[in-house]
Scaffold this motif. Structure first.
Motif, mmCIF file in Angstrom:
data_model
loop_
_atom_site.group_PDB
_atom_site.id
_atom_site.type_symbol
_atom_site.label_atom_id
_atom_site.label_comp_id
_atom_site.label_asym_id
_atom_site.label_seq_id
_atom_site.Cartn_x
_atom_site.Cartn_y
_atom_site.Cartn_z
ATOM 1 N N LEU A 118 34.681 17.932 0.494
ATOM 2 C CA LEU A 118 35.325 18.235 1.987
ATOM 3 C C LEU A 118 34.340 19.080 2.671
ATOM 4 O O LEU A 118 34.386 18.971 3.696
ATOM 5 N N GLU A 119 33.759 19.811 1.862
ATOM 6 C CA GLU A 119 32.455 20.666 2.792
ATOM 7 C C GLU A 119 31.458 19.905 2.724
ATOM 8 O O GLU A 119 30.164 20.367 3.361
ATOM 9 N N GLY A 120 31.485 18.566 2.339
ATOM 10 C CA GLY A 120 30.099 17.695 2.675
ATOM 11 C C GLY A 120 29.031 18.043 1.897
ATOM 12 O O GLY A 120 27.718 18.224 2.338
ATOM 13 N N LYS A 121 29.120 18.921 0.711
ATOM 14 C CA LYS A 121 28.015 19.170 -0.272
ATOM 15 C C LYS A 121 27.543 18.590 -1.164
ATOM 16 O O LYS A 121 26.812 18.705 -2.144
ATOM 17 N N ILE A 122 28.159 17.072 -1.321
ATOM 18 C CA ILE A 122 27.475 16.335 -2.324
ATOM 19 C C ILE A 122 26.562 15.236 -1.696
ATOM 20 O O ILE A 122 26.802 14.488 -0.668
ATOM 21 N N SER A 123 25.204 15.363 -2.300
ATOM 22 C CA SER A 123 23.992 14.774 -1.609
ATOM 23 C C SER A 123 24.450 13.070 -2.142
ATOM 24 O O SER A 123 24.951 12.473 -2.894
ATOM 25 N N GLY A 124 24.271 12.317 -0.951
ATOM 26 C CA GLY A 124 24.677 10.851 -1.034
ATOM 27 C C GLY A 124 26.079 10.542 -0.593
ATOM 28 O O GLY A 124 26.398 9.388 -0.309
ATOM 29 N N LEU A 125 26.863 11.509 -0.432
ATOM 30 C CA LEU A 125 28.318 11.110 -0.155
ATOM 31 C C LEU A 125 28.465 11.980 1.502
ATOM 32 O O LEU A 125 28.223 13.174 1.526
#
Ligand SMILES: Nc1nc2c(ncn2[C@@H]2O[C@H](COP(=O)(O)OP(=O)(O)O)[C@@H](O)[C@H]2O)c(=O)[nH]1
Lengths: 640, 98
Positions: free
Chosen positions: A99-106
């Motif tokens: 949700l915080e957009g902290k996953i690289s690639g997603l």
């Protein structure tokens, strides 16, 4: 997300040229556990879903492509069910990171679908406030609307949506009623252009001078005012569930039912799966022979048939067993019984320092440690989860069975112990199972008092109402599991067997591959001979032990090859006789003990590394189990 | 019955403040007064609606004697150690007070 796009290309529904797929909007599905989130996800994506892994973080999420009218598509991410965002469990951490957009690639999601169970409206609405704070367009789905109505509950969803300030819709994810409204919402989502703003998800608003409990109470009162304005009438309790619980949690019937369920699962893994496994084995060997017949005798044929086909085949044989296990687990979970089983198991688990949620992974461990370790994610306490994963490989997984079968048949005479009920061979097998359990309990006990020491945590388990499992979601789950399993067989095992094969083929002699004791593998066996000599093994068993590091059952094939090469025969009776020549009964029992304890499974090590985000735990586990195995085998050799 | 409003004002210790959920007989609905647990252990309870002011009813006990409670239409299984940290008060007593 490139994996997903590749899938998008093959999906026929996406064959019409649409927008550049990299701009497909990403929508994340969130909600508490058992709110019907996965059922809704399946309704929206059907078979166009897959489990995706993202490197670096331990994330295994379901990603799928929703099929919308007008050739539009949306990438849907199904996140684990959570009650909040405190990041106590891995599941909560994953949800938060996505949700915080902290996953690289997603990409950070462009919109959210928040699914809740309308029959428990008040407590589930507590999730709304922190989610809306993210300022991502959100659709609130009041799922299980059918149950709310059936049990006489009511709420005015329009007023509820207005008061909460969120778009709202009602669904029955099971029948698909109301799903069009969700699709309409998805169709309206447009991808965010620039990099999304920095987001920060807080379970409790920060900066407010309130202690946590008061912050929750305030939120709760806010929710209560809103549901009252929306005329919420809570549903009656589910009478059917109460009657079933009277049995499932009964002082006497409860534990008996629990035992019956465990025995049925075992029975299914070990007896019902056998004909299927024989079938798969037959398919693999006959197709191997067929391919061999079409190819000229060359190193390539040897590589393909003796290396790849045999190696990967030896793992694929376990597919029926794993599928049957997951069929059972799926039914138990979707019906709601698994939560009761966890409650019944909790006291037992608590004594060794674990908790009831560890029951599911440990039970799965009897089929295969890999899905079991993944299942440990539901264990919400991080230390408990570590301890659970650590002891899971002590459960007698099915890969040990071929080894046990070979050695027991060769060395343990079939004499009755308890008349016709228990023979000596069966008793040894049972003893090996017991040995695994004892080691697991002892290890957990020690771990929770040393490395993973903590105050006794709490155990909190929600008991969902009983439901008839939906055939469709269980089948989808089985498809999913098969894919993961086959991918693993196709990568890890493939590589390992390839390497093993190469090691048996070099150094080349003029006539071809070297005799096995001169091969690189044979030489490695001779190198470790001094180490295993105290156990009564020579280099041949040494080679077997080396190859079994890849996967336990590989030793059977390896020994077959070694003795087969020497005797020009691969008959299993011949193998048994050869072993009887080479091993004493004591060292055979030692070998059994060794296999009961040692972590000879590279896939388990790999999955542990992923799940613990580092090498520390898998290495510790590997060393610990190997040491225990060696010492155990040594003691066994002295005794017998 | 809505008791949440009152409970906030009456968070001050009552004489029944020593009553714990673990002492409550089955089927007796009580109101939660306080959670006597460190924050990290209280939070999962709070998230599931076990909040001061909520009504809790122990509906049955598990074979090992741990309570199963009904809260907000959900069933929750706890350990008795946790139940002993939940301070509650009887609703009948509450009516007497008001
Ligand atoms: N009656 C009814 N059952 C539902 C509905 N949605 C899901 N279920 C059932 O609820 C159970 C839990 O659903 P699942 O999708 O696994 O929940 P999740 O944990 O949120 O992913 C399953 O047995 C579903 O078949 C619904 O709208 N109505």
């Amino acid at each position: 997300m490139d994996e997903l796009y590749r899938e998008g290309e093959v999906a026929p529904s996406n064959s019409t040229p649409v927008k550049d797929p990299s701009h497909a909007p990403v929508v994340a599905m969130i909600g508490p556990p058992n709110s019907g989130k996965t059922t809704l996800f399946n309704q929206l994506t059907g078979l166009r879903q897959k489990v995706a892994n993202y490197p670096g973080v331990t994330v295994e999420k379901h990603v799928g492509r929703a099929h919308l009218p007008g050739d539009q598509f949306i990438d849907l991410v199904d996140l684990p069910g959570v009650h909040g965002f405190s990041a106590r469990s891995l599941d909560e951490q994953i949800t938060r990171d996505v949700l915080e957009g902290k996953i690289s690639g997603l990409r950070a999601p462009d919109a959210l679908v928040l699914t809740i169970d309308s029959t428990r409206l008040e407590s589930q609405l507590m999730l709304v406030e922190p989610v809306l704070k993210l300022e991502i367009p959100t659709l609130l789905v009041l799922n299980m609307w059918d149950e709310l109505e059936e049990r006489g509950g009511y709420v005015d969803d329009k007023v509820l949506g207005e008061q909460l300030g969120v778009e709202i819709t009602r669904t029955n994810a099971r029948t698909g009623l109301g799903v069009q409204a969700v699709q309409a919402f998805l169709a309206s989502v447009s991808p965010q252009q620039a990099t999304p703003p920095e987001r920060n998800l807080k379970n409790v608003p920060e900066g407010r001078p309130l202690p946590m409990m008061d912050a929750f109470t305030a939120r709760r009162q806010h929710v209560r005012r809103i549901v009252e304005a929306a005329g919420f009438g809570p549903p009656r309790p589910s009478g059917g569930s109460e009657r079933l619980d009277a049995i499932a949690l009964h002082k006497l019937w409860g534990p008996l039912l629990f035992l019956a369920v465990v025995i049925t699962v075992f029975q299914s893994i070990f007896t019902w799966a056998v004909p299927l496994m024989d079938g798969v084995e037959f398919l693999i060997s006959s197709s191997g022979e067929w391919i061999a017949a079409t190819l000229a005798d060359s190193w390539f044929r040897s590589l393909l048939i003796d290396g790849v086909w045999a190696g990967v085949g030896s793992v694929i044989v376990f597919l029926p067993q794993i599928l049957i296990l997951f069929l059972f687990l799926g039914v138990l979970e979707d019906s709601g019984y698994m939560a009761r089983a966890a409650v019944i198991a909790d006291r037992m688990m608590y004594r060794v320092g674990l908790q009831g949620r560890a029951f599911l992974p440990l039970l799965s461990g009897y089929a295969c440690a890999i899905p079991a370790i993944l299942a440990a994610r539901t264990v919400d306490d991080e230390r408990d989860r570590m301890a659970t994963m650590f002891i899971t490989p002590f459960m007698t997984c099915s890969a040990r069975l071929p080894v046990y079968a070979l050695l027991i048949a060769a060395f343990i005479p079939q004499r009755p112990i308890l008349g016709p009920f228990l023979g000596q061979q069966a008793a040894v097998l049972l003893g090996l199972y017991g040995l695994g359990i004892v080691a697991a309990i002892g290890t957990a006990f020690v771990l929770k008092r040393t490395l993973l020491k903590a105050r006794p945590g709490s155990f909190l388990m929600e008991l969902p109402p009983y439901r008839i499992p939906s055939f469709r979601s269980i089948m989808l789950r089985l498809v999913d599991r098969s894919k993961i399993f086959l991918r693993r067989a196709g990568t890890v095992i493939f590589t390992v067997t390839l390497v093993l094969w190469v090691l048996t083929q070099f150094p080349r002699t003029e006539v071809g591959p070297p005799p096995i004791d001169d091969s690189a593998l044979g030489q490695m066996g001779q190198v470790i001979e001094p180490v295993i000599e105290p156990l009564g093994y020579d280099w041949r068993i040494g080679v077997g032990l080396l190859t079994s590091l890849a996967a336990r059952e590989v030793i059977v094939g390896t020994l077959g090859t070694i003795y087969g090469v020497e005797d020009d025969s691969e008959d299993s009776i011949v193998l048994q006789e050869a072993l009887q020549r080479d091993l004493t009964v004591g060292s055979a029992i030692g070998l059994l003990v060794f296999f009961a304890f040692a972590l000879q499974c590279m896939s388990t090590v790999a999955v542990m590394r992923r799940e613990t985000a580092g090498w520390k735990w898998p290495l510790l586990q590997f060393t610990y189990m190997l040491t225990l195995a060696y010492v155990g085998a040594y003691i066994a050799v002295r005794i017998f | 019955m809505d008791t949440s409003e009152q409970s906030v004002e009456s968070l001050a210790p009552l004489e029944s403040g020593d009553l714990r959920l673990g002492d409550i007989p089955l089927q007796q609905t009580v109101e939660l007064v306080n959670i006597d647990l460190p924050e990290d252990q209280a939070e999962p309870l709070l998230e599931r609606g076990v909040l001061p002011g909520c009504q809790i009813c122990p509906v049955r006990s598990s074979p090992s004697g741990d309570p199963i409670i009904s809260v907000d239409g959900s069933l929750l299984a706890l350990r008795r150690e946790t139940a002993d940290c939940l301070c509650v008060r009887l609703l009948t007593a509450l009516q007497d007070v008001s």
